[in-house]
Write an enzyme that holds these catalytic residues in place. Structure first.
Site, PDB file in Angstrom:
ATOM      1  N   LYS A 179       0.876  -1.177   0.000  1.00 38.73           N
ATOM      2  CA  LYS A 179       0.000   0.000   0.000  1.00 38.73           C
ATOM      3  C   LYS A 179       0.908   1.220   0.000  1.00 38.73           C
ATOM      4  O   LYS A 179       1.436   1.630   1.033  1.00 38.73           O
ATOM      5  CB  LYS A 179      -0.887  -0.021   1.251  1.00 38.73           C
ATOM      6  N   GLY A 232       6.573   5.242   8.462  1.00 43.08           N
ATOM      7  CA  GLY A 232       5.764   6.459   8.451  1.00 43.08           C
ATOM      8  C   GLY A 232       5.785   7.136   9.796  1.00 43.08           C
ATOM      9  O   GLY A 232       6.785   7.088  10.514  1.00 43.08           O
ATOM     10  N   SER A 233       4.664   7.744  10.146  1.00 35.66           N
ATOM     11  CA  SER A 233       4.622   8.582  11.340  1.00 35.66           C
ATOM     12  C   SER A 233       4.402   7.761  12.611  1.00 35.66           C
ATOM     13  O   SER A 233       3.881   6.645  12.565  1.00 35.66           O
ATOM     14  CB  SER A 233       3.510   9.618  11.202  1.00 35.66           C
ATOM     15  N   GLY A 237       1.915   4.607  13.208  1.00 39.60           N
ATOM     16  CA  GLY A 237       2.615   3.399  13.665  1.00 39.60           C
ATOM     17  C   GLY A 237       1.941   2.785  14.889  1.00 39.60           C
ATOM     18  O   GLY A 237       1.783   1.563  14.980  1.00 39.60           O
ATOM     19  N   GLU A 254       9.122   1.572  11.307  1.00 34.69           N
ATOM     20  CA  GLU A 254      10.187   2.563  11.060  1.00 34.69           C
ATOM     21  C   GLU A 254       9.534   3.930  11.129  1.00 34.69           C
ATOM     22  O   GLU A 254       8.831   4.336  10.205  1.00 34.69           O
ATOM     23  CB  GLU A 254      10.792   2.380   9.664  1.00 34.69           C
ATOM     24  N   CYS A 288      13.502   9.974   7.148  1.00 34.44           N
ATOM     25  CA  CYS A 288      13.365   9.512   8.534  1.00 34.44           C
ATOM     26  C   CYS A 288      14.700   9.621   9.253  1.00 34.44           C
ATOM     27  O   CYS A 288      14.749   9.935  10.430  1.00 34.44           O
ATOM     28  CB  CYS A 288      12.800   8.103   8.588  1.00 34.44           C
ATOM     29  N   GLU A 385      10.067  15.875  15.327  1.00 36.09           N
ATOM     30  CA  GLU A 385      10.448  15.653  13.931  1.00 36.09           C
ATOM     31  C   GLU A 385       9.683  16.654  13.062  1.00 36.09           C
ATOM     32  O   GLU A 385       8.457  16.665  13.053  1.00 36.09           O
ATOM     33  CB  GLU A 385      10.094  14.219  13.518  1.00 36.09           C
TER      34      GLU A 385
HETATM   35  P1  NAP Z   1       1.749   8.511   7.651  1.00 35.46           P
HETATM   36  O1  NAP Z   1       0.472   9.216   7.754  1.00 35.46           O
HETATM   37  O2  NAP Z   1       2.217   7.732   8.803  1.00 35.46           O
HETATM   38  O3  NAP Z   1       1.688   7.598   6.348  1.00 35.46           O
HETATM   39  C1  NAP Z   1       2.526   6.483   6.067  1.00 35.46           C
HETATM   40  C2  NAP Z   1       1.704   5.410   5.355  1.00 35.46           C
HETATM   41  O4  NAP Z   1       0.681   4.925   6.233  1.00 35.46           O
HETATM   42  C3  NAP Z   1       0.975   5.935   4.128  1.00 35.46           C
HETATM   43  O5  NAP Z   1       0.916   4.918   3.147  1.00 35.46           O
HETATM   44  C4  NAP Z   1      -0.391   6.223   4.690  1.00 35.46           C
HETATM   45  O6  NAP Z   1      -1.383   6.266   3.706  1.00 35.46           O
HETATM   46  C5  NAP Z   1      -0.584   5.055   5.625  1.00 35.46           C
HETATM   47  N1  NAP Z   1      -1.605   5.260   6.644  1.00 35.46           N
HETATM   48  C6  NAP Z   1      -2.115   6.432   7.130  1.00 35.46           C
HETATM   49  N2  NAP Z   1      -3.058   6.176   8.054  1.00 35.46           N
HETATM   50  C7  NAP Z   1      -3.163   4.841   8.172  1.00 35.46           C
HETATM   51  C8  NAP Z   1      -3.951   3.963   8.968  1.00 35.46           C
HETATM   52  N3  NAP Z   1      -4.850   4.425   9.852  1.00 35.46           N
HETATM   53  N4  NAP Z   1      -3.778   2.625   8.833  1.00 35.46           N
HETATM   54  C9  NAP Z   1      -2.878   2.136   7.977  1.00 35.46           C
HETATM   55  N5  NAP Z   1      -2.120   2.905   7.176  1.00 35.46           N
HETATM   56  C10 NAP Z   1      -2.242   4.250   7.278  1.00 35.46           C
HETATM   57  O7  NAP Z   1       2.866   9.526   7.289  1.00 35.46           O
HETATM   58  P2  NAP Z   1       2.686  10.755   6.306  1.00 35.46           P
HETATM   59  O8  NAP Z   1       1.349  11.402   6.408  1.00 35.46           O
HETATM   60  O9  NAP Z   1       3.063  10.254   4.987  1.00 35.46           O
HETATM   61  O10 NAP Z   1       3.739  11.715   6.919  1.00 35.46           O
HETATM   62  C11 NAP Z   1       3.458  12.393   8.153  1.00 35.46           C
HETATM   63  C12 NAP Z   1       4.626  12.323   9.071  1.00 35.46           C
HETATM   64  O11 NAP Z   1       5.139  10.977   9.170  1.00 35.46           O
HETATM   65  C13 NAP Z   1       5.798  13.115   8.602  1.00 35.46           C
HETATM   66  O12 NAP Z   1       5.679  14.467   8.929  1.00 35.46           O
HETATM   67  C14 NAP Z   1       6.922  12.432   9.318  1.00 35.46           C
HETATM   68  O13 NAP Z   1       7.036  12.904  10.626  1.00 35.46           O
HETATM   69  C15 NAP Z   1       6.523  10.991   9.344  1.00 35.46           C
HETATM   70  N6  NAP Z   1       7.150  10.205   8.293  1.00 35.46           N
HETATM   71  C16 NAP Z   1       8.160   9.374   8.638  1.00 35.46           C
HETATM   72  C17 NAP Z   1       8.771   8.611   7.667  1.00 35.46           C
HETATM   73  C18 NAP Z   1       9.858   7.684   7.964  1.00 35.46           C
HETATM   74  O14 NAP Z   1      10.550   7.259   7.056  1.00 35.46           O
HETATM   75  N7  NAP Z   1      10.052   7.270   9.187  1.00 35.46           N
HETATM   76  C19 NAP Z   1       8.358   8.714   6.356  1.00 35.46           C
HETATM   77  C20 NAP Z   1       7.313   9.562   6.026  1.00 35.46           C
HETATM   78  C21 NAP Z   1       6.703  10.285   7.021  1.00 35.46           C
HETATM   79  P3  NAP Z   1      -1.803   7.667   2.995  1.00 35.46           P
HETATM   80  O15 NAP Z   1      -0.635   8.580   3.069  1.00 35.46           O
HETATM   81  O16 NAP Z   1      -2.122   7.265   1.619  1.00 35.46           O
HETATM   82  O17 NAP Z   1      -2.968   8.192   3.756  1.00 35.46           O
END
Ligand code: NAP
Ligand code: MG
Length: 483
Positions: A179, A232-233, A237, A254, A288, A385
């Site tokens: 996904k 992701g976030s 997580g 992660e 990240c 972050e």
């Molecule tokens: P995110 O909201 O955590 O998204 C990461 C992934 O999870 C995306 O594919 C997202 O889908 C999906 N997701 C969102 N809500 C979910 C749920 N309830 N159940 C399952 N999957 C879900 O991160 P983001 O919005 O892309 O970024 C926001 C923050 O995350 C950033 O500001 C940063 O702090 C952090 N981040 C960290 C990393 C890392 O490498 N550690 C990478 C990116 C972001 P959709 O986006 O399609 O809704």
């Protein structure tokens, strides 16, 4: 159509075929360099995830499940070579979709190919053990696939994260449901088509774009999925860890960080400088493992502030395809988050800013790289972050204070120590709370071979290197009594 791969980005890839979301709904995909819509993508939901999980199950029962480790390795190596055949096209897609400068996107394609080469070569080199045991027994261990693995990935490094997570999972014989993030999923789709053309059996990889709250939530809670890998976030997580608990399956998280580089008085400052800045502004700080905190000992503090400021003043920010130092953020939503942090910095001193080029489109998600100095370690800009091109410099007096500040956040992903003193290097490597510690370098984003992952709010589990192969497999112990 994305040419010459000829994929229709409004489709999901399930069971080796391109199919629309069952609801027929789509979502617009935005080009953050301009604010314009690039194309529409499928809005996958739980029914599509369900179809993908069934396809993955069928693959495990079919050709893919029967492939030997050597055959899986050869398959991954072929996909890796095919990725290189499409390097320009993939780099262009990633640059347009994520907003990252073209040469950084190109580096990501090469990293994806390298992951496939590494995991292709490693697939038949994960061996079990024989264990001496009681009289008359032969005991050995087998590493078996989990089964169906779910991969929920963010928008910042789609290709690299596909390489490290899907690559390792396929090497161990799992079948994957991916996904990608709603903001950036084009290279995930292109990768699926490349893998199909290279001969990956139907269902071994399925890609369902859509919203996190719909497709992502459905995947993490699906009872047919035996392992979840999430990048992701922190907030999402935590929800994923809760969702998988219902099915009692393992999860790798992660979740980012607030990674420090610690510069001592005896450091080679000239060698450190490019790492200090690049690790903060690469991919506009949306990494990240970005190094967003620079801790500097007082004896070289003024020098480091001045020299980093000089580099910042030369940084140019503009459209991804112009290939400058920094691109836009991935979305206006991400820009709002970063601007929100900058709005909380009126009590801090900005020592330098990069420029946004004059012809950057007005609708783009641009933020000028910003460097703060003299930042108190407890300030929100030094604790949270930001995920944008923002770095803070924090002074320290001695090693003990450096360790206290470096370890003084809720995160623990990456850290580095800059010093020419070997004993200090060893002490710091032990003392720093992080999944990876670099001595006199900073490996943001690199290191296919190097196990990577966090502690604290940075998450748990390890990806990359051989560790990932252990994570994407289950150990079985066989004890045979033969007298
Ligand atoms: P995110 O909201 O955590 O998204 C990461 C992934 O999870 C995306 O594919 C997202 O889908 C999906 N997701 C969102 N809500 C979910 C749920 N309830 N159940 C399952 N999957 C879900 O991160 P983001 O919005 O892309 O970024 C926001 C923050 O995350 C950033 O500001 C940063 O702090 C952090 N981040 C960290 C990393 C890392 O490498 N550690 C990478 C990116 C972001 P959709 O986006 O399609 O809704
Ligand atoms: Mg996009």
């Amino acid at each position: 159509m994305l040419r010459p791969l000829q994929i229709d980005p409004s489709k999901c890839f399930i069971a080796g075929s391109w199919v629309g979301a069952l609801s027929g709904e789509t979502l617009p995909l935005v080009n953050p360099s301009e604010g314009s819509t690039l194309c529409d993508i499928a809005r996958g939901k739980s029914a599509d995830i369900d179809a993908a999980v069934r396809a993955a199950d069928a693959a495990l029962a079919g050709t893919w499940g029967k492939a030997t480790a050597a055959e899986r390795g050869r398959m991954l190596a072929s996909i890796g070579r095919a990725v290189l055949d499409h390097v320009d096209e993939l780099a262009q897609l990633e640059a347009m979709d994520v907003g990252k400068p073209l040469s950084q996107a190109r580096a990501d394609v090469l990293a994806l190919a390298r992951y496939l080469e590494f995991y292709g070569g490693a697939a038949d080199k994960v061996h079990g053990e024989t264990i001496p045991y009681l009289d008359g027994y032969t005991v050995y261990t087998l590493r078996e696939p989990h089964g169906v693995t779910g991969h929920i990935i963010p928008w910042n490094y789609p290709m690299q994260i596909i390489g490290r997570s899907v690559g390792a999972a396929l090497a161990m014989g799992n079948a994957c449901v991916l996904k990608p993030a709603e903001e950036a999923c084009l290279t995930a789709l292109a990768f699926a088509e490349i893998a199909r053309q290279a001969g990956l059996p139907d269902g071994a990889l399925n890609v369902v774009p859509g919203l996190g709250a719909e497709a992502g939530a459905a995947l993490s809670a699906h009872p047919g999925v035996q392992h979840i890998s999430f990048t992701g976030s922190v907030g999402v997580g935590k929800r994923i860890q809760q969702a998988v608990s219902a099915n009692v399956v393992p999860v790798t998280l992660e979740l980012g960080g607030k990674s420090p580089q610690v510069v001592f008085d005896d450091a080679d400052i000239a060698a450190a400088l490019p790492f200090l800045v690049n690790a903060g502004i690469q991919n506009a700080g949306q990494t990240c493992s970005a190094s967003s905190r620079i801790l500097v000992q007082r004896g070289v503090y003024d020098q480091v502030v001045e020299e980093m400021s000089g580099r910042y003043a030369q940084l140019r920010t503009g459209p991804a395809l112009s290939d400058l130092d920094v691109g836009p953020l991935v979305s206006l939503r991400q820009k709002e988050i970063v601007d929100g942090f900058l709005a909380k910095s009126s009590d801090l001193q900005i020592v330098a800013q990069g420029q946004i080029v004059d012809d950057a489109p007005a609708g783009g998600a641009y933020v000028a790289p910003t460097l703060f100095a003299g930042v108190p370690p407890g300030h929100t800009l030094a604790q949270d972050e930001i995920f944008g091109p923002v770095q803070v410099i924090i002074p320290f007096a001695d090693e003990a204070e450096a360790i206290a500040i470096a370890n003084g956040t809720d995160f623990g992903l990456v850290a580095s120590c800059w010093s020419e003193n070997g004993a200090r290097q060893m002490r710091m490597a032990r003392a720093l709370r992080a999944g990876q510690v670099f001595i006199n370098n900073y490996g943001a984003g690199g290191g296919v071979e190097l196990p990577f992952g966090g502690t604290g709010l940075s998450g748990h589990g390890r990806e990359k290197g051989f560790e990932a192969l252990y994570g994407f497999s289950v150990l079985k112990t066989v004890a045979a009594l033969h007298h």
